[in-house]
Motif scaffolding. Structure first.
Motif, PDB file in Angstrom:
ATOM      1  N   CYS A   1       0.847  -1.211   0.000  1.00  0.00           N
ATOM      2  CA  CYS A   1       0.000   0.000   0.000  1.00  0.00           C
ATOM      3  C   CYS A   1       0.873   1.248   0.000  1.00  0.00           C
ATOM      4  N   ARG A   2       0.269   2.370  -0.290  1.00  0.00           N
ATOM      5  CA  ARG A   2       0.906   3.673  -0.044  1.00  0.00           C
ATOM      6  C   ARG A   2      -0.066   4.527   0.753  1.00  0.00           C
ATOM      7  N   MET A   3       0.481   5.522   1.463  1.00  0.00           N
ATOM      8  CA  MET A   3      -0.372   6.393   2.279  1.00  0.00           C
ATOM      9  C   MET A   3      -1.272   7.237   1.375  1.00  0.00           C
ATOM     10  N   ALA A   4      -2.536   7.318   1.741  1.00  0.00           N
ATOM     11  CA  ALA A   4      -3.499   8.105   0.965  1.00  0.00           C
ATOM     12  C   ALA A   4      -3.252   9.592   1.168  1.00  0.00           C
ATOM     13  N   ASN A   5      -3.504  10.358   0.127  1.00  0.00           N
ATOM     14  CA  ASN A   5      -3.469  11.817   0.236  1.00  0.00           C
ATOM     15  C   ASN A   5      -4.777  12.319   0.835  1.00  0.00           C
ATOM     16  N   ALA A   6      -4.811  13.575   1.206  1.00  0.00           N
ATOM     17  CA  ALA A   6      -6.035  14.169   1.764  1.00  0.00           C
ATOM     18  C   ALA A   6      -7.175  14.043   0.746  1.00  0.00           C
ATOM     19  N   GLY A   7      -8.283  13.474   1.194  1.00  0.00           N
ATOM     20  CA  GLY A   7      -9.465  13.370   0.344  1.00  0.00           C
ATOM     21  C   GLY A   7      -9.379  12.362  -0.779  1.00  0.00           C
ATOM     22  N   GLU A   8      -8.367  11.506  -0.775  1.00  0.00           N
ATOM     23  CA  GLU A   8      -8.149  10.632  -1.933  1.00  0.00           C
ATOM     24  C   GLU A   8      -9.202   9.539  -2.057  1.00  0.00           C
ATOM     25  N   PHE A   9      -9.764   9.076  -0.939  1.00  0.00           N
ATOM     26  CA  PHE A   9     -10.824   8.064  -1.032  1.00  0.00           C
ATOM     27  C   PHE A   9     -12.053   8.655  -1.737  1.00  0.00           C
ATOM     28  N   THR A  10     -12.412   9.896  -1.365  1.00  0.00           N
ATOM     29  CA  THR A  10     -13.562  10.546  -2.005  1.00  0.00           C
ATOM     30  C   THR A  10     -13.236  10.944  -3.440  1.00  0.00           C
ATOM     31  N   LEU A  11     -11.985  11.318  -3.706  1.00  0.00           N
ATOM     32  CA  LEU A  11     -11.571  11.615  -5.079  1.00  0.00           C
ATOM     33  C   LEU A  11     -11.760  10.382  -5.958  1.00  0.00           C
ATOM     34  N   ARG A  12     -11.393   9.217  -5.440  1.00  0.00           N
ATOM     35  CA  ARG A  12     -11.572   7.985  -6.215  1.00  0.00           C
ATOM     36  C   ARG A  12     -13.055   7.668  -6.417  1.00  0.00           C
ATOM     37  N   ALA A  13     -13.877   7.986  -5.417  1.00  0.00           N
ATOM     38  CA  ALA A  13     -15.320   7.805  -5.577  1.00  0.00           C
ATOM     39  C   ALA A  13     -15.841   8.683  -6.718  1.00  0.00           C
ATOM     40  N   PHE A  14     -15.307   9.899  -6.821  1.00  0.00           N
ATOM     41  CA  PHE A  14     -15.696  10.797  -7.918  1.00  0.00           C
ATOM     42  C   PHE A  14     -15.198  10.261  -9.256  1.00  0.00           C
ATOM     43  N   LEU A  15     -13.941   9.870  -9.323  1.00  0.00           N
ATOM     44  CA  LEU A  15     -13.356   9.387 -10.576  1.00  0.00           C
ATOM     45  C   LEU A  15     -14.028   8.100 -11.052  1.00  0.00           C
ATOM     46  N   ASN A  16     -14.530   7.311 -10.120  1.00  0.00           N
ATOM     47  CA  ASN A  16     -15.205   6.060 -10.473  1.00  0.00           C
ATOM     48  C   ASN A  16     -16.712   6.217 -10.648  1.00  0.00           C
ATOM     49  N   GLY A  17     -17.184   7.461 -10.639  1.00  0.00           N
ATOM     50  CA  GLY A  17     -18.590   7.726 -10.919  1.00  0.00           C
ATOM     51  C   GLY A  17     -19.552   7.410  -9.780  1.00  0.00           C
ATOM     52  N   LYS A  18     -19.031   7.270  -8.554  1.00  0.00           N
ATOM     53  CA  LYS A  18     -19.903   7.009  -7.412  1.00  0.00           C
ATOM     54  C   LYS A  18     -20.557   8.290  -6.894  1.00  0.00           C
ATOM     55  N   LEU A  19     -19.872   9.408  -7.094  1.00  0.00           N
ATOM     56  CA  LEU A  19     -20.366  10.723  -6.693  1.00  0.00           C
ATOM     57  C   LEU A  19     -20.033  11.706  -7.795  1.00  0.00           C
ATOM     58  N   ASP A  20     -20.870  12.746  -7.973  1.00  0.00           N
ATOM     59  CA  ASP A  20     -20.421  13.836  -8.825  1.00  0.00           C
ATOM     60  C   ASP A  20     -19.645  14.826  -7.953  1.00  0.00           C
ATOM     61  N   LEU A  21     -19.100  15.874  -8.563  1.00  0.00           N
ATOM     62  CA  LEU A  21     -18.186  16.751  -7.830  1.00  0.00           C
ATOM     63  C   LEU A  21     -18.893  17.513  -6.713  1.00  0.00           C
ATOM     64  N   SER A  22     -20.109  17.970  -6.955  1.00  0.00           N
ATOM     65  CA  SER A  22     -20.818  18.716  -5.911  1.00  0.00           C
ATOM     66  C   SER A  22     -21.179  17.798  -4.744  1.00  0.00           C
ATOM     67  N   GLN A  23     -21.491  16.540  -5.021  1.00  0.00           N
ATOM     68  CA  GLN A  23     -21.757  15.585  -3.947  1.00  0.00           C
ATOM     69  C   GLN A  23     -20.483  15.302  -3.145  1.00  0.00           C
ATOM     70  N   ALA A  24     -19.352  15.187  -3.856  1.00  0.00           N
ATOM     71  CA  ALA A  24     -18.083  14.953  -3.169  1.00  0.00           C
ATOM     72  C   ALA A  24     -17.751  16.124  -2.242  1.00  0.00           C
ATOM     73  N   GLU A  25     -17.983  17.348  -2.695  1.00  0.00           N
ATOM     74  CA  GLU A  25     -17.731  18.518  -1.853  1.00  0.00           C
ATOM     75  C   GLU A  25     -18.664  18.525  -0.645  1.00  0.00           C
ATOM     76  N   ALA A  26     -19.877  18.015  -0.822  1.00  0.00           N
ATOM     77  CA  ALA A  26     -20.839  17.962   0.286  1.00  0.00           C
ATOM     78  C   ALA A  26     -20.368  17.005   1.372  1.00  0.00           C
ATOM     79  N   VAL A  27     -19.559  16.009   1.004  1.00  0.00           N
ATOM     80  CA  VAL A  27     -19.004  15.096   2.010  1.00  0.00           C
ATOM     81  C   VAL A  27     -18.150  15.880   2.999  1.00  0.00           C
ATOM     82  N   ALA A  28     -17.303  16.775   2.469  1.00  0.00           N
ATOM     83  CA  ALA A  28     -16.461  17.607   3.341  1.00  0.00           C
ATOM     84  C   ALA A  28     -17.316  18.517   4.209  1.00  0.00           C
ATOM     85  N   ASP A  29     -18.386  19.078   3.614  1.00  0.00           N
ATOM     86  CA  ASP A  29     -19.286  19.946   4.385  1.00  0.00           C
ATOM     87  C   ASP A  29     -19.983  19.162   5.486  1.00  0.00           C
TER      88      ASP A  29
END
Length: 462
Positions: A108-136
């Motif tokens: 493994c390698r250490m994840a960057n900040a927000g990288e799990f949610t970034l991968r969710a966006f890149l894999n079509g699990k969330l759109d960008l506004s939904q991904a930002e709402a996770v942080a909110d």
């Protein structure tokens, strides 16, 4: 390009606790986990179904690090859309570090900040506004901000934008088709229907843009400056609002020499109260700096609570009108509440004089708490939460607000083109730009720099 490596990070807050969760995600997540996990039942986790739990130990050779509960999620049916494993271990910092270091050694390698949610966006699990709402959602600290973040994470905002974009895209296709048959002078796009669509899009965009003032308040809270002359009870009022002895209170004028801030949630809305130094002429250098900061805080606040001096005669009334008039003239957009503290010390004649001259004045006793509830009701009246109660979409993100403003500008250009009869090729340019700004919100149009800026604000492990 979708990432191919496997990442790991602590998904719970750092530090000791009862339980810690270590998250692994990527192509090799199951294989790496299988190298260090020994099931108590002897099962091979590579052959187990998705969304299952397994009890076992984390070990390397003869060294056992901890007994853990392994949660298995196979892609694409996981948060990231990839194979994901979560290890619930005991919350010792030493155990957390040992397991993470072991997983790093295994590939493994250490994840960057927000990288799990970034991968969710890149894999079509969330759109960008939904991904930002996770942080909110993670940052939400009151009922209102939590409710808005949940609505956006479920796709309320992005669904509304996507519907408008799809309808506009359909008409854009017809306009583009007309350009291919320009010599035949035919119209594929019904101009009446197109005009109706533009009207509807403009209406929705204006509503969303207008909601930002409420959304910003819900997300960031309302700064409220408590101002007035020395010894009128500003610190006592702050303590009464917070229901704790936050500020030092004494009979000595000028006790508060610096601003004191604290936050309070009232009916789900966050307020940040700022107790300021008393405003008066002074030769004290330190107190003078505090008074200067008072005026700076008034400029930053959205609401100003002005506490009147205790004396109630014609001169006092004139002074109150003069001081509050200065605030109104200098900051006409700010809400101003005029408060007479120590209400039990006023005679009936004094109360009548103040009420006649300043009808909007509120009488309270910060010391006993009398009238404080009426003051908090007044504060809440400045927040339009009707949209929240009606479950309407509220914009809280500055990036979305900026994109909506630009999209509205382009839609208004399209409207002008329709009414003035400009050529389809010029109108098509404005439509493309509007579609571009819609796509910026949901992530259909993006770039690496934008994604880097957004996900850098996430916590590691999410």
């Amino acid at each position: 390009m979708l990432p191919q490596d496997t990442i790991v990070a602590l998904a719970t807050p750092p530090g000791a606790g009862a339980i810690a969760i270590i998250r692994i995600s990527g192509l090799q997540a199951l294989e790496i986990a299988s190298k260090v996990f020994r099931s108590v039942s002897g099962k091979d986790i590579l052959k187990q179904k998705t969304h299952t739990l397994h009890l076992g130990t984390i070990a390397e050779g003869n060294t056992v690090y901890d007994q853990v509960l392994l949660s298995l999620f196979k892609g694409p049916n996981s948060y990231t859309g990839e194979n994901t494993v979560e290890l619930s271990c005991h919350g010792s910092v030493y155990i957390q570090q040992q397991i993470i270091q072991l997983l790093l050694r295994k590939g493994c390698r250490m994840a960057n900040a927000g990288e799990f949610t970034l991968r969710a966006f890149l894999n079509g699990k969330l759109d960008l506004s939904q991904a930002e709402a996770v942080a909110d959602l993670i940052a939400s600290d009151n009922e209102a901000s939590h409710q808005v973040a949940m609505q956006q994470m479920r796709g309320g905002f992005s669904n509304e934008i996507a519907r408008l974009r799809e309808e506009l895209l359909n008409f854009a296709s017809l306009i583009e088709l007309e350009l291919d048959f320009a010599e035949e002078d035919v119209e594929f796009a019904d101009r009446t229907q197109f005009n109706d669509l533009i009207n509807r899009i403009e209406f929705v965009l204006k509503r969303l843009i207008d909601s930002f003032s409420v959304g910003n308040v819900i997300k960031n809270g309302i700064p409220v400056a408590i101002v007035g002359e020395p010894n009128v009870g500003k610190s006592t009022l702050l303590n009464a609002l917070l229901n704790e002895e936050r500020a030092i209170v004494s009979d000595i004028a000028g006790t508060t020499r610096d601003t004191i801030e604290d936050e309070l949630v009232i009916n789900g809305i966050g307020f940040r109260f700022i107790d300021t130094a008393g405003i008066r002429e002074t030769q004290d250098v330190v107190e003078g700096i505090g008074i200067k900061k008072t005026f700076e805080k008034i400029a930053q606040a959205q609401v100003v609570i002005y506490l009147c001096p205790l004396a109630a005669d014609e001169n006092t009334v004139s002074s109150i009108k003069n001081e509050t008039g200065k605030i109104k003239n200098q900051y006409p957009q700010k809400a101003l509440i005029i408060v007479a503290n120590k209400m039990d010390l006023y005679t009936e004649a004094q109360r009548n004089l103040l009420t006649d001259e300043i009808p909007e004045l509120l009488f309270i006793s910060a010391k006993t708490g009398s009238g404080v509830e009426e003051l908090t009701d007044k504060l809440l009246s400045f927040v339009n939460t009707g949209a929240l109660r009606n479950n309407e979409t509220i914009v809280t993100n500055t990036r979305h607000y900026d994109a909506l403003l630009k999209a509205l500008e382009e839609i208004q250009k399209v409207r002008f083109g329709l009414t003035s009869g400009i050529s389809a090729d010029l109108m098509a340019i404005d439509i493309r730009q509007a579609l571009y700004y819609f796509g910026e919100i949901t992530g259909q149009v993006t770039n690496d720099e934008l994604l880097g800026n957004i996900f850098a604000n996430f916590c590691i492990g999410k």
